[in-house]
Design an enzyme around this catalytic site. Structure first.
Site, PDB file in Angstrom:
ATOM      1  N   GLU A 283       5.671  10.549  -5.226  1.00 36.67           N
ATOM      2  CA  GLU A 283       5.076   8.726  -5.887  1.00 36.67           C
ATOM      3  C   GLU A 283       3.998   9.322  -6.405  1.00 36.67           C
ATOM      4  O   GLU A 283       2.476   9.237  -6.308  1.00 36.67           O
ATOM      5  CB  GLU A 283       4.890   8.537  -4.046  1.00 36.67           C
ATOM      6  CG  GLU A 283       3.255   7.248  -4.619  1.00 36.67           C
ATOM      7  CD  GLU A 283       2.662   6.445  -3.118  1.00 36.67           C
ATOM      8  OE1 GLU A 283       2.491   5.294  -3.534  1.00 36.67           O
ATOM      9  OE2 GLU A 283       2.578   6.825  -2.642  1.00 36.67           O
TER      10      GLU A 283
ATOM     11  N   ASP B   1       5.883   2.726  -6.052  1.00 38.45           N
ATOM     12  CA  ASP B   1       5.484   1.608  -6.134  1.00 38.45           C
ATOM     13  C   ASP B   1       4.466   0.611  -7.249  1.00 38.45           C
ATOM     14  O   ASP B   1       4.726   1.105  -8.052  1.00 38.45           O
ATOM     15  CB  ASP B   1       4.221   2.899  -5.342  1.00 38.45           C
ATOM     16  CG  ASP B   1       2.587   1.829  -4.572  1.00 38.45           C
ATOM     17  OD1 ASP B   1       2.410   0.964  -4.681  1.00 38.45           O
ATOM     18  OD2 ASP B   1       2.394   1.707  -3.500  1.00 38.45           O
TER      19      ASP B   1
ATOM     20  N   HIS C 136       0.773   0.516  -8.242  1.00 39.19           N
ATOM     21  CA  HIS C 136       0.981   1.012  -8.997  1.00 39.19           C
ATOM     22  C   HIS C 136       1.734   1.519 -10.409  1.00 39.19           C
ATOM     23  O   HIS C 136       0.686   1.697 -11.374  1.00 39.19           O
ATOM     24  CB  HIS C 136       1.133   2.889  -8.588  1.00 39.19           C
ATOM     25  CG  HIS C 136       0.047   2.965  -6.964  1.00 39.19           C
ATOM     26  ND1 HIS C 136      -1.073   2.970  -7.589  1.00 39.19           N
ATOM     27  CD2 HIS C 136       0.518   3.135  -6.259  1.00 39.19           C
ATOM     28  CE1 HIS C 136      -1.340   3.493  -6.172  1.00 39.19           C
ATOM     29  NE2 HIS C 136      -0.138   3.576  -5.122  1.00 39.19           N
TER      30      HIS C 136
ATOM     31  N   HIS D  29       7.910   1.485  -3.062  1.00 38.13           N
ATOM     32  CA  HIS D  29       6.832   0.574  -1.781  1.00 38.13           C
ATOM     33  C   HIS D  29       6.450  -1.196  -2.644  1.00 38.13           C
ATOM     34  O   HIS D  29       6.497  -1.664  -3.688  1.00 38.13           O
ATOM     35  CB  HIS D  29       5.495   1.411  -1.859  1.00 38.13           C
ATOM     36  CG  HIS D  29       6.391   2.168  -0.793  1.00 38.13           C
ATOM     37  ND1 HIS D  29       4.594   3.269  -0.857  1.00 38.13           N
ATOM     38  CD2 HIS D  29       6.471   2.708   0.317  1.00 38.13           C
ATOM     39  CE1 HIS D  29       4.371   4.287   0.521  1.00 38.13           C
ATOM     40  NE2 HIS D  29       5.804   3.233   1.060  1.00 38.13           N
TER      41      HIS D  29
ATOM     42  N   GLU E 285       3.841  -0.979   1.714  1.00 40.08           N
ATOM     43  CA  GLU E 285       2.535  -0.829   1.535  1.00 40.08           C
ATOM     44  C   GLU E 285       1.469  -1.502   1.174  1.00 40.08           C
ATOM     45  O   GLU E 285       1.828  -1.569  -0.032  1.00 40.08           O
ATOM     46  CB  GLU E 285       3.184   0.418   1.050  1.00 40.08           C
ATOM     47  CG  GLU E 285       1.435   1.653   1.877  1.00 40.08           C
ATOM     48  CD  GLU E 285       1.681   3.074   0.556  1.00 40.08           C
ATOM     49  OE1 GLU E 285       1.054   3.998   1.414  1.00 40.08           O
ATOM     50  OE2 GLU E 285       1.212   2.302  -0.799  1.00 40.08           O
TER      51      GLU E 285
END
Length: 269
Positions: A149, A182, A185, A208, A243
């Site tokens: 990740e 993700d 991010h 995510h 998440e």
């Protein structure tokens, strides 16, 4: 094609994984993402096996730790590799797909003072690659994947974009290491989230979910339409795991997320 939705276990109401799954299934989800608290995760194996026997899908586990494979300290890196091997072995025993780790979290940011890392970037990258190669071999033996990740520029200095993770994975040459994308991010560091997903397609294993504010999808300004369209286009068959924070009533919020993602999918078809 079905987009597989899951949610991290701590965000779902219920005292047991079976109770959590009952709620998730009712609102259109397809699995539960576990929290992997270092070596203690192995102690949960009987609990996880009972849940799987009851029909609970457990596709992934996310590392929860203060030890990371991208740490500057060799002893910490070794402990982090050991922790990840535990996560990979346990998730394999319950039919999961893989375990998630960033390079590091909160160890250093080149975007914040003092701006210069305590060791050379080349050394950090070399150490990270060595740890990943070892984990890739372990994952291959267990029949699962390492999901790597990238974090945003304020949380890590090595991997901030999907392309950087892809480049490292290709250098290592392990088919058992994949990129974990993700959306929170990516919202900070990618020029185009949809474009980055398309470019990473051959190595993309897991996603995510979060909105721009890191709350649940539908509460911020992220446009999930192009993201879902890109995932459809590349034939992504992994999981989209929540998440993120959940605002308001959790059951209602989870149903909202299912509606946002499936609505975006319907619009993309």
């Amino acid at each position: 094609m079905t987009l597989n939705l899951s949610c991290q276990e701590h965000e779902v109401p219920g005292d047991t994984l079976e109770e959590k799954w009952e709620l998730l299934r009712e609102v259109g989800f397809h699995g539960i993402e576990l929290h992997g608290h270092d070596q203690a995760f192995a102690d949960r194996l009987p609990e996880l096996q009972r849940a799987v026997a009851a029909g609970v899908p457990l596709p992934s586990v996310c590392l929860i730790s203060e030890q990371f494979i991208g740490d500057f300290d060799a002893g910490v890196r070794a402990a982090a590799v050991s922790n990840m091997k535990t996560l990979l072995s346990v998730i394999a025993q319950v039919g999961g797909r893989g375990a998630i780790t960033p390079a590091a979290f909160g160890r250093f940011s080149a975007a914040l003072p003092p701006f210069s890392p305590p060791v050379a970037i080349e050394d950090s990258r070399k150490w990270l690659a060595e740890c990943l190669a070892e984990l890739g071999e372990h994952a291959g033996r267990e029949g699962v994947k390492v999901f790597l990740e990238p974090l945003n520029r304020y949380e890590d200095h090595l991997l901030n974009k999907l392309s950087q993770a892809v480049e490292l994975i290709e250098e290592i040459g392990s088919p058992d290491i994949q990129v974990m994308a993700d959306l929170f991010h990516m919202n900070i560091d990618e020029d185009s989230m949809a474009g980055a997903l398309r470019d990473a397609a051959p190595h993309l294993g897991h996603v995510h979910l979060a909105d721009s504010n890191r709350a649940h999808p539908g509460t911020g300004h992220t446009d999930f339409g192009p993201i879902v369209a890109a995932l459809e286009e590349i034939g992504f068959d992994g999981f989209l795991a929540m998440e993120c924070g959940i605002r308001g009533d959790r059951r209602a919020a989870l149903a909202q997320v299912s509606g946002v993602i499936n609505g975006a999918r319907a619009a993309a078809v």
